[in-house]
Design an enzyme around this catalytic site. Structure first.
Site, PDB file in Angstrom:
ATOM      1  N   GLY B 175      10.240  -1.358 -11.485  1.00 17.01           N
ATOM      2  CA  GLY B 175       8.829  -1.741 -11.590  1.00 17.01           C
ATOM      3  C   GLY B 175       8.127  -1.610 -10.250  1.00 17.01           C
ATOM      4  O   GLY B 175       6.949  -1.268 -10.183  1.00 17.01           O
ATOM      5  N   GLU B 300      -3.900  -4.800  -5.288  1.00 18.23           N
ATOM      6  CA  GLU B 300      -3.464  -4.200  -4.007  1.00 18.23           C
ATOM      7  C   GLU B 300      -3.397  -2.687  -4.180  1.00 18.23           C
ATOM      8  O   GLU B 300      -2.420  -2.044  -3.810  1.00 18.23           O
ATOM      9  CB  GLU B 300      -2.086  -4.745  -3.608  1.00 18.23           C
ATOM     10  CG  GLU B 300      -2.007  -6.263  -3.600  1.00 18.23           C
ATOM     11  CD  GLU B 300      -0.635  -6.807  -3.203  1.00 18.23           C
ATOM     12  OE1 GLU B 300       0.366  -6.297  -3.739  1.00 18.23           O
ATOM     13  OE2 GLU B 300      -0.569  -7.706  -2.365  1.00 18.23           O
ATOM     14  N   CYS B 393       6.142  -9.506   2.745  1.00 17.46           N
ATOM     15  CA  CYS B 393       6.715  -8.170   2.866  1.00 17.46           C
ATOM     16  C   CYS B 393       6.354  -7.510   4.194  1.00 17.46           C
ATOM     17  O   CYS B 393       7.134  -6.713   4.723  1.00 17.46           O
ATOM     18  CB  CYS B 393       6.228  -7.297   1.714  1.00 17.46           C
ATOM     19  SG  CYS B 393       4.463  -7.399   1.423  1.00 17.46           S
TER      20      CYS B 393
END
Lengths: 628, 628
Positions: B175, B300, B393
């Site tokens: 995904g 995003e 991240c």
């Protein structure tokens, strides 16, 4: 004029006759159809069973109420037995379902009968009550029938008993303000001071410590993120101490409207001062040039001062309507033209753009620039006006505004008549039991010339004609000669008595204008807005091709008037001269070194902002770049 | 160069020595502290009990993996027993917890042990695996130790058995793409083609019918709104048929990176063509001038072509890093300078701005304009870089990028050396078993002069020096005389053999430049970006006062170089001449008629965009208005 006197003013032509007719023939019936199709009217059958589709919703009563109010205002001028039967039938349902103690709410009575007033902050219960009270007052004024009014007085009496400073009374107040201004209207219609006192309680209680909304929530955060900010509800401090317009814009201006009402009714100087500060905060720091307010999508709210994004503008139609209410109350409090300048700005622009020309499709938000395909703050893309919304506050709000707009045209006090707005019309009123009849002949807002025929005029009455703030000059004649007058607070106040039979001619300077924004509005730096009279103008792709931001306007070039193609007859288009930046060469990179270039000359064609998005849906731009 | 050869390049000074040192001494330890404090490392103890705080999260493994990869890349050049012990200890935990069949995931094994691979679309399980594989490869290259690599090969072998076209195999794919490019690296490190085949399966399976994500969801809509759009996952059609960069930008460029890897490894022309189309879509239509991509907060994600808002830019740091990966793979596929121009643009600007000068605070999003107090699309207001994020991240991604940046400086093939990037450095490599040693002496990116000392140089090797696309001219000398060469695809390719001991001097034209955007980027019309060398510049309130959008730059005036106050020594500031619009008079209305005015002259002071927000947090503006 008083809201009870709507029938005294007849539009005889022009802009408002057209909109009033569309409203009566299209918009009010469209609201009826949508309230039927969405299950809103069915909710008043009070036969909803859990699990059925179309369960009543916390704000549905307010939509029905605004429909009823719109219908009532229309009936005041235009008898319509079918519409009246429809309304009577809805009133019958309401009265049948009303609780013995006067309470009425189709959502709470059917879905959550034990939860009455348990979530004032979030559940719109008192907001719905307020809209019902407004509708009841309007229907009483229109028809003289008391059934609805009496039922709502029973409801209001319950609120008077239930809310207040007493030891057994609830110290809460509406999470979505509206009831406060409705109680002022109910007090005026009934003469009952208790309603005014309750409005004052709600207003003064708001934002005091300990904070009712925080107590009610029991310290638990709301899953609706904005609900956790007391400023969203204007409940972060007592209203008398507030200076900055904050939070949800519709809530805010409905509250400020009631504050101005109460300041007028009570002569409360502290409240008046708060109204002045909040008015200034909006109009000097937080209002679009269109009269739109509440610039941010997030919370449908006021943003920081001067933060007025154009493409991402929220500027909800209902917020512009609420600003009209607030402006009107400020004018009633203090007869200055500046309030009506804002009222007129919002009325002809931000509140008008929300409705399609045929009157059956609606914008909820009113940006000042549109780029189809662009991603908006909610992740969606700009789209033409739809027929209706899940949360459909705006369509019935437009309907009641348009059905009642006549009330803003004239205001009488003990010795003076204020003529505020202009349109082909005939007003048959009275002053000290003597007839007062005025006819207006004008093509306003398309032309700046207004003829006023004083058919009946008591000589002792002082005449005040509004000179809109946008008019850089004007001429005021009586029977062909100058009318002696003084310009006071935006009004030409006649200093000689007028007489029945006088023909006044007001000629407002009506050349197209270029407006600039305070440079603290960073989004508008280096740009101008084109305006003429009360109307703001914009570029549309339909008239100018794509890439509207590549166009610059030469501010020194003459602006010409044209007939606008594809828009209602009489719509004036403005043509200016400017330039168009050339496209990059095919296959050029996305960025390249700057080099001096001579842009191609271009004609810029502007149409009224209120009418944008009625032809092929495409780009739109209000603040156009200026050729430096 | 190969990722296994990081140790061959030593920065001896200048820009990258500084960043490498900050990364090693500040950023990597900061990631360690935050992974400890947030419970990420503790999750690898595998002793989590339901109800305890700090439960493992679906993407935590990826943060640890990127920390491990950053640490490994640093160890390759800078031995650090303590760091190595820390990593070994984490690897021990991983191997202890690894399932007998090779599976490892600290979230699924502890929280939802029965749900393995049940929600490939949303749960980041294969994404975490990919980051672990990358880390294992980097640690193997850095230390030669096989424990981590072997463990991850067991995991990869499980994936090879479990996913694929066979009748018993799962037809799903990640995904959040990442595993695909990691499998290519794992194949390169181990020589195992199965991993390459699995990467190819994932890439080719993606977006085919019936759509795996739709089957997996069983027709149920996701509560995460963007998840309901297959284009968010680049799974709306087979990747070979895709032409427009869509959806979540980090996912997209990680996928495209793997596509380019596979195109190179397999010579697949169809895949190569898709890579070209997607590269073009990004760089011609969807990339900020900074190299930032993914312009919209919503998802995003990539927005429509040319929709590049500045204040509302998302431009996630990780997306710029991913674009560097994609650009590098496109260069490996096809040795053209245009790919490195984008790599360098992103490396020195969009990916650099995300980290504070001291290396311990981070931006997740990288707007090109900032107005403190403005309401952003998420309802929040601009703020200085925080220490860490809930979804963190970016900080470890920056750490691994900076620890491994040396790999992009040189590329060798059978007969040619490509010199791509410039910095004070010494490279000790070999070609056909003969030594190859190059020293660079330069103050790049602050100056455009580069000296290259060919200490060891095999004469048969052809030298290619990158001439950045921004350089309008250059001189290339050898030992003081012209070096005969041809300019091919952005590289100066020497047409005469070089010899050991040669001293090459490259002088890139390095004057400040003004850039303009394709006028279809409506947000940038009438504006310029100031650039010098690879660096984009911006205005900050600190140097220019508030109201940056009231400033206009005179494009004909000279741009002067200055020392930047309050920024790291050596930072070059650019001064230009222009104008400042005067403020409105105090108490003026928000809008007033335009009138011709002579704005006051003003000095505009530009600092590198990568360094914005490191002094007093205030306004920032990259695209500055041009005085027409």
């Amino acid at each position: 004029m008083r809201a009870s006197e709507l029938a005294t003013l007849r539009f005889t032509g022009g802009y408002w006759l057209q909109l009033e007719t569309i409203n009566r023939e299209q918009t009010i019936p469209a609201n009826f159809r949508q309230c039927t199709a969405s299950g809103r009217f069915a909710a008043w059958n009070f036969d909803y069973r859990r699990g059925q589709p179309n369960g009543p919703h916390i704000f549905w009563d307010s939509d029905i109420a605004k429909y009823l109010e719109a219908g009532a205002c229309s009936l005041a001028k235009f008898p319509d037995p079918e519409l009246e039967r429809t309304i009577d039938e809805l009133i019958d349902r309401l009265v049948r379902a009303q609780a013995p103690d006067g309470y009425f709410n189709s959502y709470f009575q059917q879905i959550r009968p034990l939860d009455r007033w348990s979530n004032l902050r979030g559940d719109h219960e008192l907001y719905c009550a307020g809209h019902l009270f407004e509708a009841a007052v309007a229907y009483f004024y229109a028809t003289g029938k008391r059934k609805f009014l009496d039922a709502m007085c029973r409801y209001a009496d319950l609120l008077v008993r239930s809310f207040g400073p007493g030891p057994e009374q609830c110290k809460g107040y509406p999470g979505h303000e509206e009831l406060e201004l409705a109680l002022v209207k109910l007090a005026a219609a009934t003469g009952c001071r208790d309603y005014l006192e309750l409005a004052r309680f709600f207003v003064d209680q708001r934002g005091t410590e300990p904070n009712y909304f925080q107590l009610e929530a029991g310290g638990k955060p709301s899953p609706v993120e904005v609900f956790n900010d007391l400023a969203y509800f204007q409940a972060h401090r007592p209203v008398r101490e507030q200076s900055e317009a904050t939070g949800h814009a519709v809530r805010a201006v409905y509250l400020y409207t009631a504050m101005a009402d109460l300041a007028r009714e009570t002569g409360d100087q502290e409240l008046t001062a708060a109204c002045h500060r909040l008015w200034r905060s909006i109009t000097r720091e937080k209002m679009y040039v269109t009269g739109g307010i509440g610039s941010t999508h997030f919370g449908e709210a006021f943003a920081a001062p001067f933060d007025l994004p154009n493409e991402e503008a929220y500027a909800e139609t209902c917020a512009a309507i609420g600003l009209i209410f607030f402006a009107w109350r400020m004018f009633l409090l203090e007869k200055k033209g500046e309030y009506l300048d804002v009222l007129e700005r919002a009325l002809y622009n931000a509140a008008a753009a929300g409705t399609s020309v045929e009157g059956t499709r609606f914008f909820y938000v009113n940006p000042l620039a549109c780029q189809p395909g662009a991603t908006l703050a909610n992740g969606r893309h700009p789209e033409p006006r739809p027929d209706w919304f899940g949360c459909s506050c705006c369509p019935p709000n437009v309907a009641r505004l348009r059905a009642s707009v006549g009330q803003y045209f004239y205001e009488l006090d003990d010795n003076r008549l204020w003529i505020n707005l202009y349109n082909d019309s005939r007003w048959e009123s009275s002053w000290r039991d003597r007839p007062l009849t005025i006819e207006q002949r004008t093509a306003y807002p398309w032309q700046g010339r207004i003829e006023l025929l004083l058919h009946d005029w008591p000589e002792e009455l002082t005449l005040s004609l509004r000179i809109p703030g946008y008019a850089r000059s004007y001429r005021l004649l009586r029977n062909g000669g100058e009318l002696p007058h003084a310009l006071v607070d935006g009004f030409a106040v006649a200093s000689a008595p007028c007489r029945a039979g006088d023909r006044l001619t007001l000629e407002l300077e009506f050349e197209p204008q270029l407006l600039v924004a305070d440079p603290r509005v960073r989004q508008d730096c280096g740009r101008v807005a084109v305006a003429r009279g009360p109307l703001l103008y914009c570029l549309e792709e339909e008239d100018n091709g794509p890439g509207l931001n590549t166009l610059t306007l030469d501010p020194e070039s003459p602006l010409q008037l044209r007939e606008a193609p594809g828009l209602p007859a009489g719509t004036v288009m403005i043509e200016g001269q400017g330039f168009r930046e050339p496209p990059f060469e095919p296959d050029a990179p996305l960025y390249r070194p700057w080099r001096p270039e001579t842009p191609a000359g271009a004609v810029l064609r502007f149409v009224p902002y209120a009418l944008w998005g009625n032809r092929r849906f495409g780009e739109m731009l209000l603040w156009v770049r200026l050729r430096g």
